[in-house]
Design a protein around this motif. Structure first.
Motif: not given
Length: 455
Positions: A146-147, A143, A113, A137, A155-156, A105-107, A152
């Motif tokens: 990567r989604l 973001v 966050c 990230t 993600s945030h 999971i990105g942030f 991920y």
């Protein structure tokens, strides 16, 4: 479930962890964990049995009387003769088991966050059967990438980003869901100290401002604010995207004159005597969405239990972070180097709302940042009116169709009810932006009321 020696329970407390005491003279006390968690089968079993008790024995007063008279084990034994509780428990457990448990999971390292970090630190992901790695990230472009590349699972995100990604704005279309709003308010319009006598926006022509990303809420709110002052944001000022960690240095170097960005960045400008807070974003739209929690639509469709487990963990963390008594401890956590990497006092100023504005004033604004997680689809409609206003999406784009596809308000309503969080009655709320009411049922009328626009 632990039993007191007399088997008679009296339950009090909140929805997650409840304290129980028996009615005997010895007053035995103990703790029941009634959280709905795919990670703990006994909790799902408890939910099935508790629901059965309520259905069979009636309202809360009658049910308590029955439990005092019989005790929980005896009451459940009676129910076992009438319905297959064990089979129902097995079905409930199978239904809720996450299909995928190891997740990245990105942030982004900003105050927004907070719910993800709190969910990780309180063990809420683990309680929901998930092994989550939070990945810091470098920026919103990463973001998005990567989604889309499925690096991920979630993600945030900027709350506008799932709309843009789903519509293919400035990139390939990639259906993306916004499960929750991650924070409301939480930004400041900050100016360099050299402009402390230049507070009237009408005098800002020729100035350069930074926002974290194109089409972010910060970008839309900045454009809205200056346009209301008679400044055309596409002609009279320059707005550029700058990563939040670089904004204070850019302000100090004179590369930018100001920025609208998350409050941890604004507070660092004050903390380092580089800038001052001109206005809080909550003073433009109190309760505005900022960041959100986003996942791919593929995850929603192909791993629905994982999606719900993730969303439940973040929703519970948001509820925790929203409480005033938890703000200082949350600030100490997110200030750590692996998260936002900021002075604790700066993060406390953001989360508690007790802060210096850089002009010699100390302010107390408890909802400077807040964590109301419900993803109102009316917020998505407002975002699209502004994206149309500045020519970012087609004029014939369907507001409600897109809002209802991207903002998963119906799932959130069910989840909030299940988790015993306050449940909004409708997915479309009422909003007021700089004193102007927004009606999601008449978005084109709202859009056409603006004289300053690109199209």
């Amino acid at each position: 479930m632990w039993k007191s020696p007399c088997n008679k329970l009296h339950i009090t407390g909140g929805s997650r962890r409840q304290f129980a005491a028996c009615d005997c003279a010895d007053g035995h006390s103990f703790t029941l964990n009634l959280a709905d968690s795919a990670a703990a089968p006994s909790q799902n079993i408890s939910d099935v049995r508790r629901t059965a008790l309520q259905a069979v024995f009636g309202g809360s007063v009658d049910r308590r009387a029955v439990l005092r008279a019989l005790g929980v084990p005896a009451a459940l034994a009676v129910l076992e003769t009438m319905m297959p509780l064990s089979a129902l428990e097995a079905v409930a457990q199978e239904k809720r088991t996450p299909e995928k448990t190891e997740l990245s999971i990105g942030f982004i390292a900003i105050s927004c966050c907070t719910p993800l970090v709190i969910a990780d630190n309180l063990g809420l992901f683990r309680e929901n059967g998930l092994d989550v790695e939070l990945v810091r990230t470098p920026g919103w472009g990463a973001v998005r990438e990567r989604l889309q590349n499925e690096e991920y699972e979630g993600s945030h995100v900027l709350s506008t980003l799932p709309i843009a990604m789903s519509m293919g704005v400035r990139g390939t279309a990639f259906p993306t869901a916004l499960a929750l709003i991650q924070n409301t308010n939480g930004n400041s319009l900050t100016l360099a100290l050299k402009h402390k006598d230049k507070r009237d926006p009408k005098n800002w022509k020729g100035m350069t401002f930074a926002v974290p990303f194109d089409m972010s809420m910060q970008d839309l709110l900045l454009r809205y604010y200056v346009a209301e002052q008679g400044i055309n944001p596409t002609q009279d000022i320059t707005i550029k995207s700058v990563p939040p960690p670089e904004m204070v240095a850019n302000l100090k170097a004179g590369i930018i004159d100001g920025f609208l960005a998350p409050d941890n960045v604004a507070q660092m400008a004050v903390h380092t005597s580089v800038g001052f807070i001109h206005t809080l974003s909550r003073d433009l739209w109190n309760g505005h969405p900022c960041c959100g929690f986003g996942v791919s639509e593929d995850l929603v469709k192909n791993a629905p239990n994982t999606f719900l487990a993730l969303t439940r963990a973040v929703a519970m963390a948001s509820d925790h972070a929203s409480k005033a008594e938890n703000r200082k401890s949350a600030a100490a956590i997110i200030a750590k180097p692996k998260y936002v990497n900021a002075p604790v006092e700066a993060m406390e100023a953001v989360l508690t709302g007790s802060f210096d504005d850089g002009l010699g004033n100390h302010r107390n604004v408890p909802d400077r940042i807040d964590f109301h997680a419900f993803p109102y689809q009316s917020m998505a409609v407002w975002m699209m009116t502004q994206m149309k206003r500045w020519g970012e999406i087609p004029q014939d784009a369907s507001y409600k169709q897109i809002a209802e596809k991207v903002f998963h308000a119906v799932d959130a309503q069910k989840l909030f009810k299940e988790a015993e969080l306050p449940v909004p009655a409708a997915a479309y709320g009422k909003h007021d932006i700089m004193g102007k009411p927004f009606d999601a049922n008449n978005p084109d009328g709202y859009l056409n009321s603006f004289t300053i626009r690109k199209t």
